[in-house]
Design an enzyme around this catalytic site. Structure first.
Site: not given
Length: 149
Positions: A28-30
């Site tokens: 997942a991407y911050l």
């Protein structure tokens, strides 16, 4: 500065008989913006925080810094990430002195298979197995950060 030189290809044939290893990945991407991405990746019971920059126009080389972090911390960070997750099975496929990482995507990206190869230099020669399809290096449609959508 950490760097990677990576090329990506669609997979159009049977690579499985050549695969030597498999892992399950959730990521997942911050942060996702035009200049950089910051992602969390969990591979089994190991986790990483990775920062990548955009490659300059006409180049395959970009900044990359990857840090192993405790898997518990990674799981705590997932709810802070942007909506969407990438789930994929990664297969290692040797080809000469290189190893392709072949990602078989799941969930919303089911049916997509992408092979990546890391090179030491942009002009480095490498073996192109018969199952390798169209090159998609630099095509934003195939960036993992866009596949979460």
């Amino acid at each position: 500065m950490g760097e990677e030189t990576e090329r990506k290809f669609l997979v159009r044939g049977d690579f499985m008989k050549e695969a030597t290893g498999k892992s399950e990945i959730t990521q997942a991407y911050l942060i996702v913006d035009p200049a950089k991405t910051i992602r969390i990746r969990i591979v089994g019971e190991t986790a990483y925080l990775t920062i990548k920059t955009k490659a300059p126009a006409g180049s395959f080389r970009r900044g990359e810094w990857e840090f192993e972090i405790p898997v518990g911390d990674a799981r705590e960070l997932l709810p802070l990430c942007k909506p969407g997750r990438i789930k994929k099975s990664r297969f290692c496929v040797p080809a000469g002195k290189h190893t392709y990482e072949v990602d078989v995507f799941h969930d919303g990206n089911e049916g997509l298979i992408i092979a990546e190869i890391e090179l030491d230099a942009e002009n480095e020669e490498f073996i192109r197995p018969g199952w390798l399809g169209e090159e998609v290096t630099g095509d934003p449609r195939f960036y993992n950060s866009n596949l979460i959508k």
